[in-house]
Design an enzyme around this catalytic site. Sequence first.
Site, PDB file in Angstrom:
ATOM      1  N   ARG A 128      95.497  73.386 126.187  1.00 16.41           N
ATOM      2  CA  ARG A 128      94.753  72.671 125.135  1.00 16.41           C
ATOM      3  C   ARG A 128      95.259  73.061 123.750  1.00 16.41           C
ATOM      4  NH1 ARG A 128      90.213  74.581 123.151  1.00 16.41           N
ATOM      5  NH2 ARG A 128      89.440  75.416 125.114  1.00 16.41           N
ATOM      6  N   LYS A 170     100.701  52.301 124.706  1.00 13.44           N
ATOM      7  CA  LYS A 170     101.331  50.996 124.513  1.00 13.44           C
ATOM      8  C   LYS A 170     102.860  51.116 124.605  1.00 13.44           C
ATOM      9  CE  LYS A 170      97.110  50.140 124.205  1.00 13.44           C
ATOM     10  NZ  LYS A 170      96.334  50.618 123.114  1.00 13.44           N
ATOM     11  N   TYR A 187      91.847  47.530 115.955  1.00 16.80           N
ATOM     12  CA  TYR A 187      91.452  47.510 117.370  1.00 16.80           C
ATOM     13  C   TYR A 187      89.923  47.658 117.477  1.00 16.80           C
ATOM     14  CZ  TYR A 187      90.589  49.438 121.990  1.00 16.80           C
ATOM     15  OH  TYR A 187      90.066  49.699 123.229  1.00 16.80           O
ATOM     16  N   ASP A 201      98.100  53.038 111.448  1.00 22.21           N
ATOM     17  CA  ASP A 201      98.205  52.927 112.900  1.00 22.21           C
ATOM     18  C   ASP A 201      99.418  52.035 113.176  1.00 22.21           C
ATOM     19  OD1 ASP A 201      97.996  52.143 115.572  1.00 22.21           O
ATOM     20  OD2 ASP A 201      95.820  52.350 115.579  1.00 22.21           O
TER      21      ASP A 201
HETATM   22  N1  LCS Z   1      95.238  51.569 117.955  1.00 19.49           N
HETATM   23  C1  LCS Z   1      95.589  50.329 118.320  1.00 19.49           C
HETATM   24  C2  LCS Z   1      96.344  49.467 117.367  1.00 19.49           C
HETATM   25  C3  LCS Z   1      95.259  49.855 119.585  1.00 19.49           C
HETATM   26  O1  LCS Z   1      95.628  48.616 119.916  1.00 19.49           O
HETATM   27  C4  LCS Z   1      94.538  50.704 120.467  1.00 19.49           C
HETATM   28  C5  LCS Z   1      94.146  50.260 121.832  1.00 19.49           C
HETATM   29  C6  LCS Z   1      94.185  51.985 120.030  1.00 19.49           C
HETATM   30  C7  LCS Z   1      94.563  52.391 118.775  1.00 19.49           C
HETATM   31  C8  LCS Z   1      93.449  52.945 120.911  1.00 19.49           C
HETATM   32  O2  LCS Z   1      94.322  53.503 121.800  1.00 19.49           O
HETATM   33  P1  LCS Z   1      93.898  54.107 123.226  1.00 19.49           P
HETATM   34  O3  LCS Z   1      92.778  55.051 122.947  1.00 19.49           O
HETATM   35  O4  LCS Z   1      93.435  52.950 124.048  1.00 19.49           O
HETATM   36  O5  LCS Z   1      95.114  54.765 123.702  1.00 19.49           O
HETATM   37  N2  LCS Z   1      94.254  48.885 122.023  1.00 19.49           N
HETATM   38  C9  LCS Z   1      93.930  48.223 123.096  1.00 19.49           C
HETATM   39  C10 LCS Z   1      94.024  46.825 123.212  1.00 19.49           C
HETATM   40  O6  LCS Z   1      94.343  46.036 122.314  1.00 19.49           O
HETATM   41  N3  LCS Z   1      93.685  46.471 124.428  1.00 19.49           N
HETATM   42  O7  LCS Z   1      93.297  47.533 125.193  1.00 19.49           O
HETATM   43  C11 LCS Z   1      93.425  48.746 124.394  1.00 19.49           C
END
Ligand code: LCS
Length: 388
Positions: free
Chosen positions: A54, A204, A107, A179
């Site tokens: 951690r 992603k 998001y 982001d």
């Molecule tokens: N930032 C962006 C631009 C995102 O599209 C997402 C997730 C996150 C942060 C959060 O990331 P995670 O915690 O899921 O790794 N976007 C998603 C979407 O558009 N569809 O499913 C998840």
Amino acid sequence: MDIETKIVHGGQHPDKMTGAVAPPIYQTSTFAFRDADHGARVFSGEEEGYIYTRLGNPTIDLLASKIALLESTEAGMIFSSGLSAIFNVVATTAKTGEHIVSDNTIYGGTFALFKNVLPRFGIETTFIDAANLDELSSAIRENTRLIFIETPANPTLKIIDIARCAEIARAKNIPLCVDNTFATPYLQRPIEHGADIALHSLTKYFGGHGDIIGGAVAGKKEFIKELWEIGKEIGGSNSPFNAWLVLRGLKTLAVRMEKHCDNAMEIAEYLSKHNKVEKVYYPGLPTHSGHDLAKKQMSKFGGMIGFDVKGGKEAGKIVMNSVKLCIIAVSLGDVDTLIEHPASMTHSTYSDEELRGCGINPGYVRISVGLESSKDLIADLEQALSKI
Ligand code: LCS
């Protein structure tokens, strides 16, 4: 070195002990000390060393430093998810009684974190349209501690001027966090445009294969140290194996992004000529309001597109239910093409009024364009659109 070379080699060397070219996975929770005094010295910071995953792990640290290198900055930190990365950035920069400013098109999970969760800790968010710099300037208060934007924004692909936002942020001594999930450092490096922090959902394009969840933050050493001090107590660390999968996926980021971009451009052009499509949202189209700015701050336009079908929500549903090759699923940046409906899925945390406020129409359909043949994807969309 060019970014393609950095993606392959940056920060990585064959293992000193064995010569292994692929990095070892240090799949361990804890690290043995030579003796009690050694343990005490590592804990006090007197001597460098690993303690507990951690707090740090060689496989995870390798990924963190590689992302920092790709984002043209000094240091990085890896988290269990993109949202964990975002929460940790907020927790490091703001505390009870303080305030952050965020663009309104982000998001849906991030939006819910800012709107519903942060107030529980006494942190208030003002949502603005950061494409309108006057709105951004006037939202800043005495107690503002962070400015947060996504560009291209999820899901409308709005483009925000990073350099101009950074000027405003710098003048007030407030960090700007971008982001960069949709673009990746292959297409855009926010810190080179003046941002302080670049952030990612590794789930992603970084991972790229739809098999892990992860997040990353990159920035100046000083900031990442503070982030680590707070983050190690919050406990949003990731696993060495997930970090390794991202290191593996990352090796092909450049070629994958090229193909995502080329496929998306072809599909956007095809959709923009289709008589059943009302509007296409893709920064690569000259008709997109952010096209010139995207040309300035990105090297290509990414693999995400959106469109409104004539006939609104019901027609959009017919398209989604009729595709055979595209998969109805959230997430993005995978090798597979994914199609989803933001208003009822990724952005269902927005009220109808909030959706309207940032231009997410009820029938808006989002596609994460994958790596299949564009000809096959277009044929799939053609047969689906013909069902309306
Ligand atoms: N930032 C962006 C631009 C995102 O599209 C997402 C997730 C996150 C942060 C959060 O990331 P995670 O915690 O899921 O790794 N976007 C998603 C979407 O558009 N569809 O499913 C998840």
